[in-house]
Design a protein around this motif. Sequence first.
Motif, PDB file in Angstrom:
ATOM      1  N   GLY A   8       0.882  -1.296   0.042  1.00 53.22           N
ATOM      2  CA  GLY A   8       0.116   0.091  -0.067  1.00 53.22           C
ATOM      3  C   GLY A   8       0.700   1.172  -0.072  1.00 53.22           C
ATOM      4  O   GLY A   8       0.376   2.162  -0.435  1.00 53.22           O
ATOM      5  N   THR A   9       1.866   1.134   0.683  1.00 53.36           N
ATOM      6  CA  THR A   9       2.838   2.404   0.648  1.00 53.36           C
ATOM      7  C   THR A   9       4.019   2.310  -0.466  1.00 53.36           C
ATOM      8  O   THR A   9       4.922   3.222  -0.560  1.00 53.36           O
ATOM      9  N   GLN A  10       3.836   1.342  -1.267  1.00 58.43           N
ATOM     10  CA  GLN A  10       4.969   0.849  -2.278  1.00 58.43           C
ATOM     11  C   GLN A  10       6.075   1.232  -1.908  1.00 58.43           C
ATOM     12  O   GLN A  10       7.194   1.650  -2.311  1.00 58.43           O
ATOM     13  N   ALA A  11       6.565   0.535  -0.478  1.00 56.30           N
ATOM     14  CA  ALA A  11       7.704   0.577   0.101  1.00 56.30           C
ATOM     15  C   ALA A  11       8.705  -0.604   0.058  1.00 56.30           C
ATOM     16  O   ALA A  11       9.827  -0.815   0.521  1.00 56.30           O
ATOM     17  N   PHE A  12       8.248  -1.835  -0.763  1.00 53.97           N
ATOM     18  CA  PHE A  12       8.950  -2.922  -0.667  1.00 53.97           C
ATOM     19  C   PHE A  12      10.641  -2.510  -1.063  1.00 53.97           C
ATOM     20  O   PHE A  12      11.494  -2.886  -0.404  1.00 53.97           O
ATOM     21  N   SER A  13      10.727  -1.989  -2.124  1.00 52.35           N
ATOM     22  CA  SER A  13      12.087  -1.750  -2.551  1.00 52.35           C
ATOM     23  C   SER A  13      13.097  -0.952  -1.702  1.00 52.35           C
ATOM     24  O   SER A  13      14.029  -1.358  -1.040  1.00 52.35           O
ATOM     25  N   ASP A  14      12.324   0.230  -1.016  1.00 53.06           N
ATOM     26  CA  ASP A  14      13.020   1.080  -0.237  1.00 53.06           C
ATOM     27  C   ASP A  14      13.280   0.245   1.378  1.00 53.06           C
ATOM     28  O   ASP A  14      14.476   0.520   1.824  1.00 53.06           O
ATOM     29  N   VAL A  15      12.449  -0.369   1.821  1.00 55.64           N
ATOM     30  CA  VAL A  15      12.601  -1.104   2.965  1.00 55.64           C
ATOM     31  C   VAL A  15      13.538  -1.997   2.662  1.00 55.64           C
ATOM     32  O   VAL A  15      14.337  -2.401   3.747  1.00 55.64           O
ATOM     33  N   ALA A  16      13.413  -3.143   1.772  1.00 55.11           N
ATOM     34  CA  ALA A  16      14.589  -3.778   1.580  1.00 55.11           C
ATOM     35  C   ALA A  16      16.093  -3.314   1.492  1.00 55.11           C
ATOM     36  O   ALA A  16      16.901  -4.033   2.062  1.00 55.11           O
ATOM     37  N   LYS A  17      16.107  -2.246   0.835  1.00 57.60           N
ATOM     38  CA  LYS A  17      17.435  -1.558   0.738  1.00 57.60           C
ATOM     39  C   LYS A  17      17.737  -1.230   2.235  1.00 57.60           C
ATOM     40  O   LYS A  17      19.059  -1.314   2.730  1.00 57.60           O
ATOM     41  N   GLU A  18      17.017  -0.631   3.042  1.00 57.28           N
ATOM     42  CA  GLU A  18      17.297  -0.307   4.349  1.00 57.28           C
ATOM     43  C   GLU A  18      17.669  -1.486   5.367  1.00 57.28           C
ATOM     44  O   GLU A  18      18.514  -1.133   6.056  1.00 57.28           O
TER      45      GLU A  18
END
Length: 106
Positions: free
Chosen positions: A50-60
């Motif tokens: 929903g937040t389209q955060a998979f990529s960013d969170v994976a990087k973090e």
Amino acid sequence: MALTREFKETVMELCKDPEYRKALLLEALESYLEDDIAVGNALLRDYLNGTQAFSDVAKELEVEESGLRRMVSRNGNATAKKLFRLFKVCQKREGFQSADQFLGMV
């Protein structure tokens, strides 16, 4: 079961509301604590989609996006260390500085 486009769009629309995002994360945490891992994973997956955060969170988290997706899949079985790191990253994304603030105790 694959999600329908309409459901995904609805979740993305709802995730524009910070209170909804916080509720998703709190409900996921509660589900894990009640030993309902599948529901906790589904709620975290909804939050990340929903937040389209998979990529960013994976990087973090310094993991591959595919690994993060497996971690919160229906049969995902993340270690406690990885799960709590994931919650910390999500908490940070939502602007909460502490667990007390996230849980509404401050």
